[in-house]
Enzyme design. Structure first.
Site, PDB file in Angstrom:
ATOM      1  N   HIS A 284       0.708  -1.240   0.155  1.00  0.00           N
ATOM      2  CA  HIS A 284       0.112  -0.163  -0.019  1.00  0.00           C
ATOM      3  C   HIS A 284       0.737   1.353  -0.042  1.00  0.00           C
ATOM      4  CE1 HIS A 284       1.025  -0.886   4.369  1.00  0.00           C
ATOM      5  NE2 HIS A 284       0.601   0.488   4.476  1.00  0.00           N
TER       6      HIS A 284
ATOM      7  N   CYS B 108       2.446   3.633  11.960  1.00  0.00           N
ATOM      8  CA  CYS B 108       3.382   2.786  10.855  1.00  0.00           C
ATOM      9  C   CYS B 108       3.538   4.145   9.843  1.00  0.00           C
ATOM     10  CB  CYS B 108       2.544   1.681  10.053  1.00  0.00           C
ATOM     11  SG  CYS B 108       1.171   2.093   9.047  1.00  0.00           S
TER      12      CYS B 108
END
Length: 731
Positions: free
Chosen positions: A65, A240
């Site tokens: 992603h 993240c």
């Protein structure tokens, strides 16, 4: 908005054997649907994210992603591999691959929807249904939440509860189908997904805003607290690098494990859509803290003084039960992190990576001062320039408007504007010094910084003196703050002691020690500028043009601009200083104007988003806003930046060679009437724009499109996408 996933974005027989090939195969489907404008550029962004941390998860899941400027709308593509593909997970290859693409400027609702899907991947019933889906349309409907996952295999230990399965389906539909559901997803997904996966009808308590809670309603046997005894409480933070998938999957995993252990877990997800700080009361009541993160935890001091486990985000996904057991063990042993202290670092030291070097911090301190100074430069410079335009070049000898002002005389209005501008310019050096000190030491640095800057003006140390005064003031305040003092005196430190001591020290150093040498250096610099003629002046113009176009509003650009404005920041600037200001402004206008022209003459070389940016760049360039070229430079720096520097250097050199002058520090084409030699000045700008445009078109034209891309031409991409790809959904 189109549906984020359709049957055309699903490949149930993904034949790729590497993660790069899998990403390419799924990305090509996005290109064909008009969701991605540049295949190679998008894949580069995916690879950059993959390089930060592998995106494979235990349970056979891969979630490559990224956020990318080449994505037109939030999109999911799904692939199922029979052989499995290695995405770096500890338990082996992944057979379920989700490619998640988010636009660089995606709004919060879209990012929340994507993150809610990431939570659904922690639901075993959801992933089992994807593995058994018979056709692409069914898989897409399942991911969107249009269809409920089938019941879990009875052989695995019983029949899944129908209500729980429906609850999971409802949660999935809310999470992925509509932005409105995204708001509820953060509260409901934890409870419903666990209920579905375990076959237990688990409830959910209302969490604090911006957080989700696993409240212990479905604990393991023997883990339930005794009557009257409150459960163990944990607060956690997950984050993240991208903030789309791992952040929320780790939160879901910790919540599930907490519920199974019969404890309360409250998670703050610091994702791309921003974050809401946990209620201080919730943090205060917690017995332990878990940090599962790969980027620095924001406002980490809030959690100080408690038993803490600090790990990477993937540990939060893969082994949440171990982390919970570890933090409970630390609490039982009385191990806690250091208690919260008064902030000892500077505002700059508390921002960003703790490993930041002092070179980077120094740049931030200086930019803090420059950013606060620029409005004074712009206002004062334009007022002085207007005063000269209205009252003539002898307006600087006019008497004070306090003593003589005639409402009907243009000269009086010119004198008024000039004198207001001069007063505004008088603040330049004090503001510069004050806010450099502020960047170092926060508000206590303001007083000695302003005092040092004012002394610099008094002793004619100018701009260089302001820089020195600001750095000295900030350093002195930091030193004073580190001195241990009795508690009784702490209340008067910021109001009396720090301003008094720091101002005295800075004043002594500026008046007695370093002021005279700095004033001499400032005079030498001014004399050197006044003596620039011929080739030397042209070379200086080229150098300033290169600096203005190197980082388009960044530190190097600001150094050149500050150098120019420092020269005209006096009531009667020298001719050389005004030439430098003219060259700097002309060069700064080149990149955005050239990008605007290039998108007009060779539109096929640019994406649809870049062509839209090109329209805005006309106005930004004409207004001397170099940042108008940043979207182009960010997407293709190796072609755009060198071309911009070549054009900027030519414009700067020509402006100096033509002898163009400028008293105003800003304004672009709107201050052309205030420019000396305006026609030749415009010729210099046009020449630079022409060179940059030609180089950009040439360099982009040499770029070979990928032979695997079905739509290398952005214009072709827009027409190649089927009509079905753009059908709106009910939201």
């Amino acid at each position: 908005m189109s549906e984020m996933i359709t049957a055309d974005l699903v490949d149930l027989d993904l034949s790729a054997d590497t993660k790069e090939a899998a990403a390419r195969a799924l990305a090509q489907r996005m290109v064909a649907q008009g969701r991605v404008t540049d295949l190679e550029g998008f894949l580069a962004d995916v690879a950059a994210r993959e390089a930060q941390m592998p995106t494979g998860l235990d349970g056979g899941i891969g979630i490559p992603h990224c956020r990318s400027a080449h994505v037109t709308e939030p999109t999911l593509a799904f692939g199922r591999s029979a052989a499995g593909i290695d995405f770096g997970a500890a338990d082996g290859p992944a057979d379920l691959i989700f490619l998640i693409a988010a636009p660089a400027g995606a709004d919060d609702a879209h990012l929340t929807i994507l993150s809610s899907l990431a939570r659904q991947l922690m639901n075993a019933e959801f992933t089992d249904a994807l593995r058994s889906a018979g056709d692409a349309a069914a898989a897409a409907a399942l991911i969107r939440g249009d269809e409920a996952p089938t019941a879990a295999d009875e052989g695995a230990g019983g029949t899944a509860d129908t209500g729980s399965s429906q609850s999971a389906a409802d949660s999935s539909q809310d999470a992925v189908g509509t932005p409105q559901g995204a708001e509820a997803a953060s509260e409901d997904t934890a409870a419903t997904s666990v209920a579905a996966s375990t076959g237990a009808a688990a409830g959910s308590t209302a969490p604090a805003p911006g957080a989700t809670v696993a409240d212990g309603s479905a604990p393991e046997p023997g883990a339930t607290p005794a009557p009257g005894e409150r459960p163990f409480r944990i607060v956690a933070v997950t984050s993240c690098p991208t903030g789309i998938a791992h952040t929320y999957m780790a939160a879901e995993s910790l919540e599930n494990a907490g519920r199974e252990a019969g404890i309360e877990v409250v998670v703050e997800t610091q994702g791309s859509a921003g974050f809401t700080r946990l209620d201080p009361a919730v943090i205060a009541a917690a017995d332990g803290v878990i940090f599962a993160h790969d980027v620095p935890v924001r406002d980490k001091d809030r959690f100080a003084g408690k038993p803490t486990v600090d790990v990477g985000v993937k540990a939060g996904i893969n082994r949440p039960a171990e982390l919970i057991a570890e933090v409970r063990g630390k609490a039982a042993r009385g191990e806690a992190s250091a208690p919260a202290q008064a902030p000892s670092g500077t505002p700059v030291e508390r921002v960003g990576d703790s490993t930041e070097g002092y070179g980077t911090k120094l740049r931030k301190w200086l930019m803090s001062g420059v950013s606060y100074m620029v409005p004074f430069v712009a206002a004062g410079g334009l007022l002085i320039a207007l005063g000269f335009a209205i009252g003539g070049y002898k307006i600087n000898k006019a008497p004070s408007v306090m003593d003589h002002f005639v409402w009907t005389q243009a000269d009086s209005w010119g004198a008024l504007l000039f004198q207001i501008g001069v007063v505004s310019f008088g603040f330049l050096v004090p503001v510069l010094a004050g806010y450099i000190a502020y960047g170092m030491a926060d508000r206590p640095g303001l007083v000695p910084g302003f005092v040092g800057g004012a002394i610099s003006v008094t002793i004619n140390a100018g701009f260089l003196g302001g820089l020195a005064a600001g750095l000295i003031a900030g350093g002195v305040v930091l030193a004073v703050q580190r001195v241990q003092i009795p508690a009784a005196l702490r209340g008067i430190m910021p109001v009396v002691v720090i301003p008094l001591i720091s101002s005295a020290i800075v004043g002594f150093l500026m008046f007695v020690v370093i002021g005279k040498p700095i004033a001499g250096a400032q005079k030498g610099l001014t004399d050197w500028l006044n003596g620039l003629t011929g080739t030397n002046a042209i070379l200086l113009g080229a150098l300033l043009g290169l600096m203005m176009c190197f980082d388009l509003g960044g530190p190097v650009n600001k150094v050149a601009y500050t150098f120019a404005t420092a020269g005209i920041a006096v009531a009667t600037p020298s001719d050389s200083a005004m030439k430098i200001m003219a060259a700097v402004m002309a060069a700064g206008m080149v990149p955005p104007l050239a990008m605007a022209l290039a998108t007009t003459v060779r539109a096929r070389l640019f994406t649809a988003a870049e062509r839209e940016n090109g329209k805005a760049a006309w106005v930004l360039g004409a207004s001397f806003i170099s940042e108008g070229a940043i979207p182009f430079a960010a997407a293709d720096p190796l072609r755009v930046i060198p071309a911009s520097m070549a054009g900027g250097a030519l414009t700067g050199a020509l402006s100096m060679g033509f002898g163009a002058t400028l008293r105003a520090p800003h304004g672009g084409v709107f201050v052309v009437p205030l420019i000396g030699n305006p026609l030749l000045y415009l010729v210099a700008i046009a020449a630079g724009v022409g060179v940059t445009t030609a180089l950009v078109v040439l360099l982009k034209g040499l770029r070979k499109p990928s032979p695997e891309s079905p739509a290398a031409d952005p214009a072709a991409q827009e027409t190649a996408a089927p009509e079905g790809a753009r059908q709106p959904i009910a939201a």
